[in-house]
Design a protein around this motif. Structure first.
Motif, mmCIF file in Angstrom:
data_model
loop_
_atom_site.group_PDB
_atom_site.id
_atom_site.type_symbol
_atom_site.label_atom_id
_atom_site.label_comp_id
_atom_site.label_asym_id
_atom_site.label_seq_id
_atom_site.Cartn_x
_atom_site.Cartn_y
_atom_site.Cartn_z
ATOM 1 N N GLU A 106 -9.820 10.323 42.360
ATOM 2 C CA GLU A 106 -10.662 10.374 43.300
ATOM 3 C C GLU A 106 -12.204 9.979 42.825
ATOM 4 O OE1 GLU A 106 -7.612 13.751 43.465
ATOM 5 O OE2 GLU A 106 -8.987 13.026 41.818
ATOM 6 N N ASN A 107 -12.242 10.127 41.500
ATOM 7 C CA ASN A 107 -13.600 9.530 40.763
ATOM 8 C C ASN A 107 -13.411 8.275 39.868
ATOM 9 O OD1 ASN A 107 -12.862 10.568 38.453
ATOM 10 N ND2 ASN A 107 -14.412 12.436 38.700
ATOM 11 N N GLY A 108 -12.381 8.007 39.705
ATOM 12 C CA GLY A 108 -12.057 6.719 38.879
ATOM 13 C C GLY A 108 -12.391 7.072 37.098
ATOM 14 N N LYS A 109 -12.704 8.334 36.952
ATOM 15 C CA LYS A 109 -12.969 8.357 35.478
ATOM 16 C C LYS A 109 -11.829 8.822 34.679
ATOM 17 C CE LYS A 109 -17.550 10.304 36.362
ATOM 18 N NZ LYS A 109 -18.644 11.195 36.085
ATOM 19 N N ILE A 110 -11.833 8.322 33.466
ATOM 20 C CA ILE A 110 -10.617 8.531 32.611
ATOM 21 C C ILE A 110 -11.233 9.606 31.625
ATOM 22 C CG2 ILE A 110 -9.281 7.361 30.817
ATOM 23 C CD1 ILE A 110 -9.521 4.891 32.537
ATOM 24 N N TYR A 111 -10.448 10.703 31.305
ATOM 25 C CA TYR A 111 -10.604 11.729 30.130
ATOM 26 C C TYR A 111 -9.586 11.640 28.930
ATOM 27 C CZ TYR A 111 -13.313 13.335 34.180
ATOM 28 O OH TYR A 111 -14.196 13.493 35.616
ATOM 29 N N SER A 112 -10.241 12.102 27.904
ATOM 30 C CA SER A 112 -9.206 12.486 27.070
ATOM 31 C C SER A 112 -8.193 13.495 27.337
ATOM 32 C CB SER A 112 -10.017 12.870 25.593
ATOM 33 O OG SER A 112 -10.689 11.609 25.049
ATOM 34 N N CYS A 113 -7.054 13.636 26.938
ATOM 35 C CA CYS A 113 -6.266 14.783 27.508
ATOM 36 C C CYS A 113 -5.493 15.558 26.587
ATOM 37 C CB CYS A 113 -5.448 13.872 28.563
ATOM 38 S SG CYS A 113 -4.370 15.006 29.448
ATOM 39 N N LYS A 114 -4.882 16.754 26.994
ATOM 40 C CA LYS A 114 -3.974 17.423 26.179
ATOM 41 C C LYS A 114 -3.168 18.375 27.282
ATOM 42 C CE LYS A 114 -5.572 21.219 24.048
ATOM 43 N NZ LYS A 114 -6.131 22.169 22.855
ATOM 44 N N VAL A 115 -1.872 18.466 27.279
ATOM 45 C CA VAL A 115 -1.100 18.690 27.995
ATOM 46 C C VAL A 115 -0.067 19.923 27.339
ATOM 47 C CG1 VAL A 115 0.813 18.233 29.671
ATOM 48 C CG2 VAL A 115 -1.042 16.954 29.343
ATOM 49 N N TRP A 116 0.064 20.990 28.013
ATOM 50 C CA TRP A 116 1.066 22.098 27.469
ATOM 51 C C TRP A 116 1.811 22.802 28.557
ATOM 52 C CZ3 TRP A 116 -4.028 22.504 27.231
ATOM 53 C CH2 TRP A 116 -4.504 23.798 27.837
ATOM 54 N N VAL A 117 2.828 23.677 28.393
ATOM 55 C CA VAL A 117 3.365 24.610 29.246
ATOM 56 C C VAL A 117 3.125 25.915 28.844
ATOM 57 C CG1 VAL A 117 5.544 25.536 30.392
ATOM 58 C CG2 VAL A 117 5.528 22.895 29.944
ATOM 59 N N GLU A 118 2.575 26.963 29.842
ATOM 60 C CA GLU A 118 2.165 28.216 29.840
ATOM 61 C C GLU A 118 2.609 29.069 30.887
ATOM 62 O OE1 GLU A 118 -2.247 30.270 29.662
ATOM 63 O OE2 GLU A 118 -1.754 28.945 27.974
ATOM 64 N N GLU A 119 3.569 30.007 30.446
ATOM 65 C CA GLU A 119 4.263 30.835 31.492
ATOM 66 C C GLU A 119 4.609 29.895 32.671
ATOM 67 O OE1 GLU A 119 1.218 33.627 32.766
ATOM 68 O OE2 GLU A 119 0.932 34.528 30.828
ATOM 69 N N GLY A 120 5.572 28.744 32.003
ATOM 70 C CA GLY A 120 5.962 28.204 33.205
ATOM 71 C C GLY A 120 5.090 27.233 34.129
ATOM 72 N N LYS A 121 4.111 26.963 33.731
ATOM 73 C CA LYS A 121 3.000 26.166 34.477
ATOM 74 C C LYS A 121 2.535 25.143 33.425
ATOM 75 C CE LYS A 121 1.857 30.085 37.513
ATOM 76 N NZ LYS A 121 1.026 31.083 37.828
ATOM 77 N N LEU A 122 2.270 24.049 34.191
ATOM 78 C CA LEU A 122 1.677 22.740 33.186
ATOM 79 C C LEU A 122 0.184 22.947 33.374
ATOM 80 C CD1 LEU A 122 2.864 20.317 31.685
ATOM 81 C CD2 LEU A 122 2.038 19.115 33.706
ATOM 82 N N GLN A 123 -0.289 22.900 31.975
ATOM 83 C CA GLN A 123 -1.690 22.982 31.646
ATOM 84 C C GLN A 123 -2.197 21.449 31.487
ATOM 85 O OE1 GLN A 123 -3.477 25.934 32.419
ATOM 86 N NE2 GLN A 123 -1.411 26.661 33.040
ATOM 87 N N VAL A 124 -3.190 21.089 32.250
ATOM 88 C CA VAL A 124 -3.555 19.579 31.936
ATOM 89 C C VAL A 124 -5.053 19.683 31.641
ATOM 90 C CG1 VAL A 124 -3.924 17.268 32.973
ATOM 91 C CG2 VAL A 124 -1.913 18.692 33.492
ATOM 92 N N ARG A 125 -5.572 19.411 30.602
ATOM 93 C CA ARG A 125 -6.780 19.826 30.215
ATOM 94 C C ARG A 125 -7.538 18.254 29.959
ATOM 95 N NH1 ARG A 125 -8.224 24.268 25.852
ATOM 96 N NH2 ARG A 125 -7.900 25.365 27.803
ATOM 97 N N GLY A 126 -8.458 17.917 30.669
ATOM 98 C CA GLY A 126 -9.517 16.692 30.412
ATOM 99 C C GLY A 126 -10.459 17.011 29.573
ATOM 100 N N TYR A 127 -10.886 16.082 28.773
ATOM 101 C CA TYR A 127 -12.100 16.382 27.964
ATOM 102 C C TYR A 127 -13.055 14.979 28.104
ATOM 103 C CZ TYR A 127 -9.397 19.616 25.059
ATOM 104 O OH TYR A 127 -8.822 20.638 24.525
ATOM 105 N N LEU A 128 -14.369 15.255 28.098
ATOM 106 C CA LEU A 128 -15.486 14.339 28.062
ATOM 107 C C LEU A 128 -16.266 15.042 27.030
ATOM 108 C CD1 LEU A 128 -15.637 12.013 30.433
ATOM 109 C CD2 LEU A 128 -18.029 12.994 30.640
ATOM 110 N N GLY A 129 -16.120 14.480 26.039
ATOM 111 C CA GLY A 129 -16.935 14.815 24.612
ATOM 112 C C GLY A 129 -16.351 16.215 24.315
ATOM 113 N N PHE A 130 -17.415 17.403 24.358
ATOM 114 C CA PHE A 130 -16.922 18.629 24.058
ATOM 115 C C PHE A 130 -16.657 19.628 25.336
ATOM 116 C CE2 PHE A 130 -19.275 17.459 20.308
ATOM 117 C CZ PHE A 130 -18.283 17.547 19.272
#
Length: 141
Positions: A106-130
């Motif tokens: 949607e905005n063309g931005k690329i973020y650092s990423c971390k992914v894990w499963v929690e309670e059967g749901k995928l958690q996708v975390r994007g980082y921009l610095g802190f």
């Protein structure tokens, strides 16, 4: 007696398989829009030949299939969003996948990423610095 043991072992095996599927990042996930809380797309999460994890859009639920990424950088600019790799370079780190990148078309931005499963749901975390934002994706059965 042998039937009882066989039934118990079969039940245990099926339970283990079900848990492994529930806790695995691999498969097809439905993304949810942060603002509207509506489903947006299906993303297939898969393992690459080099054992890194990637994800690509395999179905758009709100936008037309010919939608292009006009705000994306580099070789992704003006590429169709359908079939686009939006997660790449993720490395296994315990129960999580880290050190990769995620693209928000949607905005063309690329973020650092971390992914894990929690309670059967995928958690996708994007980082921009802190600063970070976590999205919850739902498994497609």
């Amino acid at each position: 007696m042998n039937k009882t043991i066989l039934l118990l072992l079969t039940g245990l095996f099926l339970s283990i398989c079900s848990y492994a599927q529930e806790s695995s990042v691999f498969g097809i996930w439905k993304t949810i829009d942060d603002e509207t809380n509506e489903a947006k797309a299906y993303v297939e999460i898969y393992k690459e030949a080099d054992n890194t994890m990637s994800g690509k859009i395999i179905k758009l639920l709100k936008d037309p299939e010919d939608t292009t990424c006009d705000k994306c950088p580099g070789d992704k600019k003006d590429q169709k969003v359908m079939g686009m790799q939006i997660i790449w370079g993720m490395e296994k780190n315990g129960d999580q996948w880290t050190d990769g990148k995620v693209l928000k078309p949607e905005n063309g931005k690329i973020y650092s990423c971390k992914v894990w499963v929690e309670e059967g749901k995928l958690q996708v975390r994007g980082y921009l610095g802190f600063i970070y934002k976590t999205q919850t994706w739902l498994r497609v059965e």
